[in-house]
Design an enzyme around this catalytic site. Structure first.
Site, PDB file in Angstrom:
ATOM      1  CE  LYS A 109      31.579  87.869  41.760  1.00  0.00           C
ATOM      2  NZ  LYS A 109      32.891  87.973  42.413  1.00  0.00           N
ATOM      3  CG  ASP A 169      32.213  83.216  45.158  1.00  0.00           C
ATOM      4  OD1 ASP A 169      32.096  81.974  45.108  1.00  0.00           O
ATOM      5  OD2 ASP A 169      32.058  83.860  46.206  1.00  0.00           O
TER       6      ASP A 169
END
Length: 215
Positions: free
Chosen positions: A124, A143
């Site tokens: 991420k 997220d």
């Protein structure tokens, strides 16, 4: 739902998000790739606003990775404490400074494969850095906001961030991946709250099956 139907709905969702957020960008204050990477590491389980209160002093004292690796863990902890989990974050920041300095010549690398070898940088964070610092769409950062909204909007049934990313990459154009993340994050903060989504004022309401949202 067939892929073509989901892709069409994703396109309609993106069109409305673009109208609401014509120029999306990260809320993390940064001046270069290194600062963005460290700010993103600090943002784990912490708000961007809080991260922005500690990074000015952090980067004033240690502007780059070479300077940062000379700091002690305790010194870094004393500054980043408000972001939470500061022991582990400080350890990762020091490890990141050493690796970027010693392995990558002081420059944040531009590939996902290299970025994820840096302490504290998972997929991420790597995707955030690639898009935010270099304009490279190698993946789509997932997220908590993206995870929540993509499920509520019926764009994925998965709960694993990597599988969610794969689902979203199939239905959104590659050139939009980085901004899809920013737009979903902003929308999640402004409208589609985790506990009390404002469905009555949501411009995506007619496109949203409200998966997992209690009546």
């Amino acid at each position: 739902m067939r892929k073509t139907d989901k892709s069409r709905r994703a396109a309609a969702i993106l069109e409305r998000l673009k109208a609401r957020y014509p120029v999306p960008e990260t809320m993390l204050t940064h001046e270069n790739p290194w600062e963005l990477m460290i700010a993103t590491v600090l943002a784990a389980q912490c708000t961007d606003a809080r991260v922005n209160t500690v990074t000015p002093e952090l980067f004033r004292r240690w502007p780059g990775p070479a300077e940062m690796m000379e700091a002690t863990q305790e010194e870094i902890e004393s500054i980043i404490r408000p972001t939470g989990f500061y022991h582990n974050k400080a350890k990762n920041i020091l490890g990141a400074a050493r690796r970027v300095t010693e392995v990558f010549g002081g420059e944040v690398p531009r590939t996902l494969a290299e970025l994820v070898t840096i302490p504290g940088v998972a997929r991420k964070t790597a995707n955030v850095v690639l898009w935010g610092a270099f304009g490279i769409n190698e993946g789509l950062a997932v997220d908590t906001h993206v995870k929540r909204l993509s499920f509520r909007l019926g764009l994925t049934k998965n709960t694993d961030p990597v599988k969610i990313e794969q689902d979203l990459m199939k239905i959104f154009p590659r050139e939009e991946w980085g901004d899809v993340n920013h737009r979903l994050v902003w929308f999640g903060r402004d409208v589609c709250d985790a506990r009390k989504p404002d469905c009555g004022q949501c411009e995506l309401a007619e496109l949203c099956p409200r998966c997992g949202v209690k009546a």
